[in-house]
Design a protein around this motif. Structure first.
Motif, short mmCIF file in Angstrom:
data_model
loop_
_atom_site.label_atom_id
_atom_site.label_comp_id
_atom_site.label_asym_id
_atom_site.label_seq_id
_atom_site.Cartn_x
_atom_site.Cartn_y
_atom_site.Cartn_z
N GLY A 1 67.10 56.68 44.60
CA GLY A 1 66.34 57.84 45.06
C GLY A 1 64.92 57.51 45.47
O GLY A 1 64.21 58.36 45.99
N VAL A 2 64.48 56.28 45.23
CA VAL A 2 63.12 55.87 45.58
C VAL A 2 63.23 54.79 46.66
O VAL A 2 63.29 53.60 46.37
CB VAL A 2 62.37 55.33 44.34
CG1 VAL A 2 60.91 55.03 44.70
CG2 VAL A 2 62.42 56.34 43.20
N GLN A 3 63.26 55.22 47.90
CA GLN A 3 63.50 54.30 49.01
C GLN A 3 62.18 53.77 49.58
O GLN A 3 61.83 54.02 50.73
CB GLN A 3 64.31 55.01 50.11
CG GLN A 3 65.69 55.45 49.67
CD GLN A 3 66.59 54.28 49.29
OE1 GLN A 3 66.49 53.19 49.85
NE2 GLN A 3 67.47 54.51 48.34
N LEU A 4 61.44 53.03 48.76
CA LEU A 4 60.19 52.43 49.19
C LEU A 4 60.28 50.93 48.98
O LEU A 4 60.87 50.46 48.00
CB LEU A 4 59.01 53.00 48.40
CG LEU A 4 58.73 54.49 48.58
CD1 LEU A 4 57.62 54.94 47.63
CD2 LEU A 4 58.35 54.81 50.01
N ASP A 5 59.69 50.17 49.89
CA ASP A 5 59.75 48.72 49.79
C ASP A 5 58.38 48.15 50.10
O ASP A 5 57.42 48.89 50.37
CB ASP A 5 60.80 48.17 50.75
CG ASP A 5 61.46 46.91 50.21
OD1 ASP A 5 60.82 46.20 49.41
OD2 ASP A 5 62.62 46.65 50.58
N SER B 1 52.32 61.80 38.51
CA SER B 1 52.55 62.68 39.64
C SER B 1 54.00 63.14 39.58
O SER B 1 54.91 62.31 39.59
CB SER B 1 52.28 61.95 40.97
OG SER B 1 52.63 62.78 42.08
N VAL B 2 54.19 64.43 39.46
CA VAL B 2 55.54 64.99 39.42
C VAL B 2 55.65 66.05 40.51
O VAL B 2 55.14 67.16 40.37
CB VAL B 2 55.86 65.62 38.04
CG1 VAL B 2 57.31 66.10 38.00
CG2 VAL B 2 55.60 64.63 36.92
N HIS C 1 55.88 63.81 46.44
CA HIS C 1 57.23 64.06 46.95
C HIS C 1 57.94 64.97 45.96
O HIS C 1 57.90 64.73 44.75
CB HIS C 1 57.98 62.74 47.10
CG HIS C 1 59.24 62.84 47.90
ND1 HIS C 1 60.37 63.48 47.44
CD2 HIS C 1 59.57 62.37 49.14
CE1 HIS C 1 61.33 63.42 48.33
NE2 HIS C 1 60.88 62.75 49.37
N ASP C 2 58.58 66.03 46.47
CA ASP C 2 59.19 67.03 45.59
C ASP C 2 60.14 66.42 44.56
O ASP C 2 60.25 66.93 43.44
CB ASP C 2 59.95 68.06 46.42
CG ASP C 2 59.03 68.96 47.22
OD1 ASP C 2 57.83 69.00 46.90
OD2 ASP C 2 59.51 69.61 48.17
N ASP C 3 60.83 65.37 44.94
CA ASP C 3 61.90 64.84 44.09
C ASP C 3 61.51 63.58 43.33
O ASP C 3 62.39 62.90 42.78
CB ASP C 3 63.14 64.54 44.96
CG ASP C 3 63.67 65.78 45.64
OD1 ASP C 3 63.59 66.87 45.01
OD2 ASP C 3 64.16 65.69 46.77
N ILE C 4 60.22 63.23 43.29
CA ILE C 4 59.80 61.98 42.64
C ILE C 4 58.83 62.26 41.50
O ILE C 4 57.88 63.03 41.65
CB ILE C 4 59.14 61.03 43.66
CG1 ILE C 4 60.12 60.67 44.78
CG2 ILE C 4 58.65 59.76 42.96
CD1 ILE C 4 61.34 59.90 44.31
N PRO D 1 63.70 59.52 40.52
CA PRO D 1 63.92 60.94 40.80
C PRO D 1 63.39 61.81 39.67
O PRO D 1 63.51 61.47 38.49
CB PRO D 1 65.45 61.03 40.92
CG PRO D 1 65.86 59.68 41.43
CD PRO D 1 64.92 58.72 40.74
N ALA D 2 62.79 62.94 40.04
CA ALA D 2 62.06 63.76 39.08
C ALA D 2 62.94 64.32 37.97
O ALA D 2 62.46 64.59 36.87
CB ALA D 2 61.37 64.91 39.81
N PHE D 3 64.24 64.47 38.20
CA PHE D 3 65.10 64.98 37.13
C PHE D 3 65.26 63.95 36.02
O PHE D 3 65.59 64.30 34.89
CB PHE D 3 66.47 65.42 37.67
CG PHE D 3 67.39 64.28 38.05
CD1 PHE D 3 68.26 63.73 37.12
CD2 PHE D 3 67.38 63.77 39.34
CE1 PHE D 3 69.11 62.69 37.47
CE2 PHE D 3 68.21 62.72 39.70
CZ PHE D 3 69.09 62.18 38.76
#
Length: 288
Positions: A134-138, A200-201, A205-208, A231-233
């Motif tokens: 869910g965290v597509q950063l590189d 940061s929640v 990004h809404d989901d991170i 992912p925030a959940f």
């Protein structure tokens, strides 16, 4: 792209042509592929005739490769070599890799290290596993200073003068959106003062959800900043405060010891910024 700080029109040492050429190279982002003069002009806010001259010059110097079929350009090996050389000189990237990998395995979150590039933090090291889809950063990815955990940790690691200047730049850039971002930065300052890390929640990004910790070395480089996100959940505010943040803070302290560096603000030093009632002193312009 807005150029920060001093008014370049009155700075005789500032080479405008060089700055514009570098702005053209900065316009290329990860996964962009090809860019045309019009796209580069839109990103740099420079006139298209100026861009045409700059891309021609950068092509002749070997920093851009033209693709005539599409009338566009891509970064050439000479430009990429600059980035690789910079990465090779960042000892913190290489030394922190095993620490980041271990934290990733412990938490199931993606763990990265980054440095400031204008109004963003840019990743130059990333540890990501199968659980962090869910965290597509590189490497090369950017996150905003004002709303990300990494950026907030960096912000509060600055000395007062630099924090004031950065706050002014952020306020000018974001305009009407700044008050909300300012409030988020202020709350993150309270978290740094209390726990030693920022969170940061859903702010960037809404989901991170993520935690962030800064690192400054004795040689004067940095501050750098680390984050751990998912992912925030999975990375709820409660878990970030009670589990992820403390683990990340301990990791950065171990890296700090290995590098012989010192954090810019100890928990005690940061707490001096607190006013009565627990509010962070609004020491930066725009946070008053």
């Amino acid at each position: 792209m807005k150029r920060p700080a001093k008014n370049v029109a009155t700075d005789r040492n500032f080479v405008v042509a060089l700055a514009r050429g570098l702005d053209v190279l900065r316009a290329f982002r990860p996964n962009d592929g090809l860019l045309g003069n019009q796209e580069i002009a839109a990103r740099t806010k420079l006139p298209k005739p100026t861009i045409s001259r700059l891309t021609y010059t950068l092509t002749k110097l070997g920093y851009l490769t033209p693709v005539p079929r599409f009338e566009k350009y891509q970064l050439a090996p000479a430009a990429m070599a600059l980035g690789y050389a910079a990465l090779a000189n960042l000892g913190v990237k290489h030394l922190s890799e095993s620490f980041r990998d271990e934290l990733m395995r412990q938490t199931g979150g993606a763990c990265a290290v980054g440095a400031r590039d204008r109004l963003s933090m840019i990743y130059f090291g990333q540890s990501r596993g199968s659980e962090t889809v869910g965290v597509q950063l590189d490497v090369g990815a950017r996150v905003p200073i004002a709303t990300s955990a990494m950026g907030r940790a960096y912000f509060w690691a600055l000395d007062e003068d630099n924090r004031t200047e950065l706050s002014r730049i952020l306020r000018e850039h974001y305009g009407s959106r700044w008050p909300k971002m300012r409030d988020g930065l202020e709350r993150s300052g309270e978290t740094v003062a209390k726990y030693g890390f920022a969170i940061s929640v859903g702010d960037w990004h809404d989901d991170i959800g993520a935690a962030g910790v800064a690192l400054k070395l004795n040689d004067g480089t940095g501050p750098y900043a680390f984050n751990c996100g998912a992912p925030a959940f999975r990375f709820t505010e409660e878990r970030l405060i009670n589990d992820i943040g403390p683990r990340l803070l301990a990791m950065v302290r171990n890296i700090e010891a290995a590098l012989g560096g010192l954090m810019p603000h100890s928990k005690k030093e940061v707490s001096k910024k607190l006013k009565s009632g627990g509010k962070v002193a609004r020491v930066a312009e725009g946070i008053r």
